[in-house]
Design an enzyme around this catalytic site. Structure first.
Site, short mmCIF file in Angstrom:
data_model
loop_
_atom_site.label_atom_id
_atom_site.label_comp_id
_atom_site.label_asym_id
_atom_site.label_seq_id
_atom_site.Cartn_x
_atom_site.Cartn_y
_atom_site.Cartn_z
N LYS A 58 0.84 -1.21 0.00
CA LYS A 58 0.00 0.00 0.00
C LYS A 58 0.87 1.25 0.00
CE LYS A 58 -3.84 -2.41 2.18
NZ LYS A 58 -4.68 -2.68 3.34
N GLN A 84 -4.61 -1.26 9.44
CA GLN A 84 -4.52 -2.60 8.86
C GLN A 84 -5.12 -3.63 9.82
OE1 GLN A 84 -3.56 -3.23 5.75
NE2 GLN A 84 -3.88 -5.42 5.98
N ASP A 130 -11.07 2.84 3.62
CA ASP A 130 -11.36 1.40 3.51
C ASP A 130 -12.85 1.15 3.30
OD1 ASP A 130 -9.25 -0.48 3.56
OD2 ASP A 130 -8.84 -0.05 5.66
N1 GUN Z 1 -6.90 -6.72 6.10
C1 GUN Z 1 -7.27 -7.52 5.07
N2 GUN Z 1 -7.84 -6.78 4.09
C2 GUN Z 1 -7.84 -5.50 4.53
C3 GUN Z 1 -8.29 -4.28 3.95
O1 GUN Z 1 -8.83 -4.21 2.84
N3 GUN Z 1 -8.10 -3.17 4.71
C4 GUN Z 1 -7.53 -3.21 5.94
N4 GUN Z 1 -7.40 -2.06 6.61
N5 GUN Z 1 -7.09 -4.33 6.49
C5 GUN Z 1 -7.25 -5.47 5.79
#
Ligand code: GUN
Length: 281
Positions: free
Chosen positions: A52, A96, A119
Site C-alpha cells: 500500500k 490494517q 477502507d
Molecule cells: N486486512 C485484510 N484486508 C484488509 C483491507 O482491505 N483493509 C484493511 N485495513 N485491512 C485489511
C-alpha cells in the site's frame, strides 16, 4: 475459449490515471496524505502495508506510517485515530486488520472519521452503500466491479451469486452487484445445496477463504468466475478459492490468482484516497 481477466494490467491502467490526477492536483498546490497504521508485525499484514505504501509513492500520495508495538493499548490507538481525524493535512486513515486480540476492532473502525475512512468499513459508509448515497466503498468489492466493467462484462439483469458474507467482501459485494442491477444471491456456511444455487450464476464471486473450494461442478457453462481467495499450497504456490485448472475451461471469463482481484484492491484504495482529497476541498 475463455478470457483471463487481467487484474494486474487493469490495476496498472487505473494507477496511471490516478497518478496523472494527483500530479495535476499537486500543480494546484493540493497534496494528498494517507495515514497507514499497523499494530504489531503480523508478516502477512506487513506485506500488505508495504504494498500500500509503495502504491502511494508511485501515485504521488504521501503515506504517513504509524508502526505501533503489539502491546499498544486500545486507548492509545483510539487516541492516535482521534488526533489524525482532527488533522486537516490527513485525507485518509487506514488501520490494517486484523488487530491484536486485546483491541476491539469494531470500536477502532467506528472511531475513524467516516470522511477519512478510505477502507469503507465505517457503518456510515456501509449504510451509504446500502441506500445508494455517496460514500467510500470497500476496496476489494469495488475492485471486482471495476474489473468486470473494464472487461466489458454486463452485470445488469444477470444472476449474480456471491459465496461468503464477510463485512469486508461478501456483504458489500452483494450490495454493489445489486446497485449494478444484478439479481443477487448470497451463499454462506449454512446454505443448503450450494451447488444448485451457484450453477444458476451468470457471475459467480467466490470469497469463502478455502483453497480450491469451487470446482467445475459448481459452475454453469459460460459463467464469469471471480476468485477473491489467496492461499499458499503445500508447494508454496499461490492459489485461490477456485480450482482454476478445472473451472477455467467451463467459463467465459475468470480471474487468476495471483494477478486477478488482488492488485485491484490496492488500486481502489488509491482511488478512494484521491476521492478523499477531492471531497475535502
Ligand atoms: N486486512 C485484510 N484486508 C484488509 C483491507 O482491505 N483493509 C484493511 N485495513 N485491512 C485489511
Amino acid at each position: 475459449m475463455f478470457q483471463i481477466i487481467d487484474g494486474k494490467k487493469i490495476s496498472q491502467e487505473i494507477k496511471e490515471e490516478l497518478k496523472e490526477k494527483v500530479a495535476k492536483d499537486k500543480a494546484e498546490g493540493k497534496e494528498i496524505s494517507l495515514a497507514v497504521i499497523q499494530v504489531g508485525n503480523d508478516p502477512a499484514s506487513s506485506v500488505y502495508v508495504r504494498n500500500k505504501k509503495n502504491a502511494c509513492a508511485y501515485i504521488g500520495i504521501n503515506s504517513l506510517s504509524y508502526e505501533l508495538a503489539e502491546d499498544t493499548t486500545e486507548e492509545e490507538l483510539l487516541s492516535l485515530i482521534c488526533k489524525l481525524n482532527e488533522d486537516n493535512k490527513v485525507n485518509g486513515i487506514l488501520v490494517q486488520l486484523p488487530l491484536p486480540k486485546h483491541i476491539n476492532e469494531e470500536k477502532v473502525i467506528q472511531t475513524i472519521d467516516p470522511k477519512k475512512d478510505v477502507d469503507g468499513f465505517h457503518v456510515q459508509n456501509v449504510g451509504a452503500l446500502c441506500v445508494g448515497s455517496e460514500g467510500y466503498v470497500s476496496c476489494t468489492p469495488l475492485g471486482i466491479i471495476t474489473l468486470l466493467k473494464r472487461s466489458g462484462i454486463e452485470i445488469s439483469g444477470k444472476n449474480c451469486v456471491v459465496i461468503g458474507r464477510s463485512n469486508i467482501v461478501g456483504k458489500p459485494m452483494a450490495l454493489l452487484l445489486l446497485r449494478e442491477n444484478g439479481t443477487v444471491t448470497v451463499c454462506h456456511s449454512k446454505t443448503e445445496d450450494i451447488k444448485e444455487i451457484t450453477k444458476q450464476a451468470d457471475i459467480l464471486v467466490v470469497a469463502i477463504g478455502k483453497p480450491k473450494f469451487v470446482d467445475e461442478t459448481f459452475v454453469k457453462e459460460g459463467a464469469v468466475v471471480v476468485d477473491v481467495g489467496i492461499h499458499r499450497n503445500a508447494e508454496n504456490k499461490l492459489c485461490g478459492d477456485v480450482d482454476f485448472e478445472r473451472v477455467a475451461p467451463h467459463t467465459s471469463a475468470i480471474t487468476p490468482v495471483p494477478g486477478g482481484v488482488g492488485p485491484m484492491t490496492i488500486a481502489m484504495l488509491m482511488n478512494n484516497c484521491v476521492q478523499s482529497a477531492e471531497r475535502s476541498v
